[in-house]
Write a protein that holds these residues in place. Structure first.
Motif, mmCIF file in Angstrom:
data_model
loop_
_atom_site.group_PDB
_atom_site.id
_atom_site.type_symbol
_atom_site.label_atom_id
_atom_site.label_comp_id
_atom_site.label_asym_id
_atom_site.label_seq_id
_atom_site.Cartn_x
_atom_site.Cartn_y
_atom_site.Cartn_z
ATOM 1 N N UNK A 101 0.854 -1.183 0.000
ATOM 2 C CA UNK A 101 0.000 0.000 0.000
ATOM 3 C C UNK A 101 0.891 1.236 0.000
ATOM 4 N N UNK A 102 0.509 2.244 -0.778
ATOM 5 C CA UNK A 102 1.139 3.565 -0.719
ATOM 6 C C UNK A 102 0.122 4.497 -0.099
ATOM 7 N N UNK B 120 2.604 -1.186 4.396
ATOM 8 C CA UNK B 120 2.756 0.178 3.878
ATOM 9 C C UNK B 120 4.155 0.275 3.286
ATOM 10 N N UNK B 121 4.219 0.387 1.974
ATOM 11 C CA UNK B 121 5.500 0.400 1.264
ATOM 12 C C UNK B 121 6.061 1.803 1.101
ATOM 13 N N UNK B 122 5.189 2.824 1.148
ATOM 14 C CA UNK B 122 5.656 4.208 1.001
ATOM 15 C C UNK B 122 4.610 5.148 1.587
ATOM 16 N N UNK B 123 5.094 6.276 2.096
ATOM 17 C CA UNK B 123 4.240 7.346 2.594
ATOM 18 C C UNK B 123 4.635 8.598 1.827
ATOM 19 N N UNK B 124 3.653 9.242 1.206
ATOM 20 C CA UNK B 124 3.923 10.396 0.347
ATOM 21 C C UNK B 124 3.132 11.608 0.820
ATOM 22 N N UNK C 33 -0.820 11.144 7.927
ATOM 23 C CA UNK C 33 -0.262 9.984 7.229
ATOM 24 C C UNK C 33 0.323 8.987 8.222
ATOM 25 N N UNK C 34 0.995 9.476 9.259
ATOM 26 C CA UNK C 34 1.560 8.582 10.258
ATOM 27 C C UNK C 34 0.465 7.852 11.046
ATOM 28 N N UNK C 35 -0.661 8.518 11.253
ATOM 29 C CA UNK C 35 -1.783 7.861 11.930
ATOM 30 C C UNK C 35 -2.280 6.675 11.092
ATOM 31 N N UNK C 36 -2.394 6.864 9.790
ATOM 32 C CA UNK C 36 -2.827 5.759 8.928
ATOM 33 C C UNK C 36 -1.804 4.628 8.938
ATOM 34 N N UNK C 37 -0.525 4.978 8.933
ATOM 35 C CA UNK C 37 0.519 3.948 8.998
ATOM 36 C C UNK C 37 0.391 3.154 10.293
ATOM 37 N N UNK D 227 -2.707 -1.118 -3.657
ATOM 38 C CA UNK D 227 -3.687 -0.117 -3.237
ATOM 39 C C UNK D 227 -2.987 1.200 -2.947
ATOM 40 N N UNK D 228 -3.620 2.292 -3.362
ATOM 41 C CA UNK D 228 -3.193 3.648 -3.034
ATOM 42 C C UNK D 228 -4.235 4.228 -2.089
ATOM 43 N N UNK D 229 -3.813 4.657 -0.896
ATOM 44 C CA UNK D 229 -4.713 5.293 0.065
ATOM 45 C C UNK D 229 -4.451 6.784 -0.028
ATOM 46 N N UNK D 230 -5.448 7.548 -0.442
ATOM 47 C CA UNK D 230 -5.279 8.966 -0.741
ATOM 48 C C UNK D 230 -6.247 9.810 0.068
ATOM 49 N N UNK D 231 -5.718 10.799 0.755
ATOM 50 C CA UNK D 231 -6.568 11.739 1.480
ATOM 51 C C UNK D 231 -7.028 12.827 0.524
#
Length: 141
Positions: free
Chosen positions: A2-3, A27-31, A12-16, A48-52
């Motif tokens: 997941x990115x 979680x392979x990357x946080x952008x 983003x850290x909360x989702x991680x 999967x891409x998780x996008x806010x």
């Protein structure tokens, strides 16, 4: 894999942190921006891409359209603080939507469902969850 893409590093850290205990989700990357996201997707080729979608909504929707053209098989889950962005979600082509105050309970479930080919919308604490075959989210009548 997941990115995770948020324009807020704390969010983003909360989702991680939410996803870390999930044995089947990595979680392979946080952008934090479009450039980082496109680079990460090319490098990682996530499932999967998780996008806010937040105040930077036009940038987020443009990113979704760009990703969909280059990686049509990539499943996208939109996280937002606004339930009225369900309409935005519908026309962006994302496969999942979770309102951010429910992410702690439903983000992993949403990711699993969209990865298996279903659409998933979670925008209220009431029982209004919807799961349909990929490619079609029924419109309310």
């Amino acid at each position: 894999d997941v990115v995770v893409v948020y324009d807020n590093p704390l969010a983003s850290q909360q989702s991680v942190r939410l996803l870390r205990p999930e044995p089947d989700i990595r979680v392979a990357a946080v952008c934090l921006n479009v450039g980082e996201t496109l680079h990460a997707v090319r490098q990682v080729l996530p499932a999967v891409l998780v996008l806010e979608l937040a105040s930077s909504y036009p940038t987020g929707s443009a990113l979704l359209r760009s990703i969909a053209l280059e990686y049509p098989e990539l499943c996208v889950v939109v996280v937002s603080s606004h339930a009225n962005e369900v309409d935005v979600f519908r026309w962006t082509g994302a496969a999942g939507f979770v309102v951010d105050d429910l992410a702690a309970r439903y983000l992993a479930t949403c990711i699993r469902n969209v990865q298996q080919g279903a659409s998933w919308i979670e925008y209220t604490t009431q029982q209004r969850r919807m799961s349909t075959p990929a490619g079609g989210i029924p419109t309310a009548r």
